[in-house]
Design an enzyme around this catalytic site. Structure first.
Site, PDB file in Angstrom:
ATOM      1  CG  ASP A 257      -1.646   1.688   1.307  1.00 57.01           C
ATOM      2  OD1 ASP A 257      -1.557   2.219   0.628  1.00 57.01           O
ATOM      3  OD2 ASP A 257      -2.680   1.076   2.415  1.00 57.01           O
TER       4      ASP A 257
ATOM      5  CB  THR B 210      -2.289   0.019 -15.137  1.00 55.43           C
ATOM      6  OG1 THR B 210      -1.846  -0.538 -13.493  1.00 55.43           O
ATOM      7  CG2 THR B 210      -1.001   0.103 -15.069  1.00 55.43           C
ATOM      8  N   GLY B 211      -4.945   0.978 -13.729  1.00 56.92           N
ATOM      9  CA  GLY B 211      -6.596   0.767 -12.969  1.00 56.92           C
ATOM     10  C   GLY B 211      -7.283   1.388 -13.304  1.00 56.92           C
ATOM     11  CB  VAL B 212      -9.226   3.683 -12.816  1.00 53.77           C
ATOM     12  CG1 VAL B 212     -10.928   4.871 -13.550  1.00 53.77           C
ATOM     13  CG2 VAL B 212     -10.395   3.562 -11.320  1.00 53.77           C
ATOM     14  CE1 TYR B 213      -8.773   7.908 -15.970  1.00 55.02           C
ATOM     15  CE2 TYR B 213      -6.172   8.340 -15.667  1.00 55.02           C
ATOM     16  CZ  TYR B 213      -7.327   8.663 -15.937  1.00 55.02           C
ATOM     17  OH  TYR B 213      -7.658  10.548 -15.605  1.00 55.02           O
TER      18      TYR B 213
ATOM     19  CG  ASP C 237      -7.320  10.810  -7.204  1.00 53.83           C
ATOM     20  OD1 ASP C 237      -6.101  11.450  -6.048  1.00 53.83           O
ATOM     21  OD2 ASP C 237      -8.579  10.996  -6.695  1.00 53.83           O
TER      22      ASP C 237
HETATM   23  N1  APR Z   1      -0.893   1.691  -2.787  1.00 51.57           N
HETATM   24  C1  APR Z   1      -0.216   1.303  -4.109  1.00 51.57           C
HETATM   25  N2  APR Z   1      -1.076   0.773  -5.416  1.00 51.57           N
HETATM   26  C2  APR Z   1      -2.315   0.971  -5.857  1.00 51.57           C
HETATM   27  C3  APR Z   1      -3.322   1.470  -4.237  1.00 51.57           C
HETATM   28  C4  APR Z   1      -2.402   1.730  -3.312  1.00 51.57           C
HETATM   29  N3  APR Z   1      -2.539   2.156  -1.497  1.00 51.57           N
HETATM   30  N4  APR Z   1      -4.798   1.870  -4.054  1.00 51.57           N
HETATM   31  C5  APR Z   1      -4.984   1.083  -5.608  1.00 51.57           C
HETATM   32  N5  APR Z   1      -3.131   1.349  -6.267  1.00 51.57           N
HETATM   33  C6  APR Z   1      -3.361   0.710  -7.447  1.00 51.57           C
HETATM   34  C7  APR Z   1      -3.781  -0.043  -8.178  1.00 51.57           C
HETATM   35  O1  APR Z   1      -4.416  -1.127  -7.968  1.00 51.57           O
HETATM   36  C8  APR Z   1      -3.620   0.221  -9.669  1.00 51.57           C
HETATM   37  O2  APR Z   1      -2.463  -1.409 -10.439  1.00 51.57           O
HETATM   38  O3  APR Z   1      -2.874   1.454  -8.505  1.00 51.57           O
HETATM   39  C9  APR Z   1      -3.063   1.345  -9.589  1.00 51.57           C
HETATM   40  C10 APR Z   1      -3.273   2.610 -10.485  1.00 51.57           C
HETATM   41  O4  APR Z   1      -5.040   2.433 -10.408  1.00 51.57           O
HETATM   42  P1  APR Z   1      -5.750   3.786 -10.447  1.00 51.57           P
HETATM   43  O5  APR Z   1      -5.559   3.959  -8.823  1.00 51.57           O
HETATM   44  O6  APR Z   1      -7.344   3.455 -10.374  1.00 51.57           O
HETATM   45  O7  APR Z   1      -5.428   4.822 -11.427  1.00 51.57           O
HETATM   46  P2  APR Z   1      -5.081   4.410 -12.712  1.00 51.57           P
HETATM   47  O8  APR Z   1      -5.285   3.447 -13.811  1.00 51.57           O
HETATM   48  O9  APR Z   1      -3.869   5.899 -13.573  1.00 51.57           O
HETATM   49  O10 APR Z   1      -6.593   6.042 -13.584  1.00 51.57           O
HETATM   50  C11 APR Z   1      -6.981   6.965 -12.938  1.00 51.57           C
HETATM   51  O11 APR Z   1      -8.562   6.625 -11.568  1.00 51.57           O
HETATM   52  O12 APR Z   1      -9.324   7.537  -9.059  1.00 51.57           O
HETATM   53  C12 APR Z   1      -8.885   7.686 -10.451  1.00 51.57           C
HETATM   54  O13 APR Z   1      -8.870  10.310 -10.192  1.00 51.57           O
HETATM   55  C13 APR Z   1      -8.584   9.509 -10.597  1.00 51.57           C
HETATM   56  O14 APR Z   1      -9.464   9.367 -13.118  1.00 51.57           O
HETATM   57  C14 APR Z   1      -8.339   9.200 -12.492  1.00 51.57           C
HETATM   58  C15 APR Z   1      -8.175   7.804 -12.943  1.00 51.57           C
END
Ligand code: APR
Length: 153
Positions: A9, A94-97, A33
């Site tokens: 985390d 690599t998450g939401v995007y 975020d």
């Molecule tokens: N520590 C480390 N990594 C984390 C944590 C944490 N506490 N929580 C989530 N992650 C990981 C996710 O599992 C993923 O591998 O961070 C990575 C990025 O995922 P997202 O947070 O979804 O970011 P992204 O793909 O860049 O999308 C950005 O999401 O929250 C919205 O406002 C933000 O619209 C923007 C979009």
């Protein structure tokens, strides 16, 4: 120079700066975020509101705390300018995007490695939130390491 990938985390790391993966409004989202805002408390949102957003590929710094390669470089440049020597990144995009994981790992680690060659005083940790993410970053790290290793005849 140190570059490593670990699982965990990102809000729990003892580093000078942690990097968020926010949208252009900087006004809060889910994923990493959300985790960072929960850990930081309302002061972070108050500070983000004063920044008037951030175009994709650029970075902004807050007291608490793509053009994917440019985003990593911008973060490291800002960290250096602000006296940070140890920086933790999440796997941006690599998450939401849904940026393809292996490609994202390659872009991120190449950009960071190139930057660290010029600024070896920095130490960077990629904090991977899932085993799949950690695996991708480890595979690419090994690949980049093999590419840069001097040839042994
Ligand atoms: N520590 C480390 N990594 C984390 C944590 C944490 N506490 N929580 C989530 N992650 C990981 C996710 O599992 C993923 O591998 O961070 C990575 C990025 O995922 P997202 O947070 O979804 O970011 P992204 O793909 O860049 O999308 C950005 O999401 O929250 C919205 O406002 C933000 O619209 C923007 C979009």
């Amino acid at each position: 120079m140190e570059l490593r990938a670990v699982t965990g985390d990102i809000t729990k790391l003892q580093v000078d700066a942690i990097v968020n993966a926010a949208n252009t409004s900087l006004l809060g989202g889910a994923g990493v975020d959300g985790a960072i805002h929960r850990a930081a408390g309302p002061g972070l949102m108050a500070e983000c509101k004063t920044l008037n957003g951030c175009p994709t590929g650029e970075a902004r710094i807050t007291g608490g705390a793509a053009q994917l390669a440019s985003c990593y470089r911008s973060c490291l440049t800002l960290a250096l300018e602000n006296g940070c020597r140890t920086v933790a990144f999440p796997s941006i995009s690599t998450g939401v995007y849904h940026y393809p994981l292996m490609q994202a790992a390659h872009v991120a680690l190449k950009a960071i490695t190139d930057f660290l060659r010029l600024h070896p005083q920095l130490s960077v940790t990629m904090v991977c939130h899932s085993p799949q993410t950690l695996h991708a970053y480890q595979v690419v790290l090994n690949m980049l390491y093999q590419e840069t290793k001097p040839h042994e005849d």
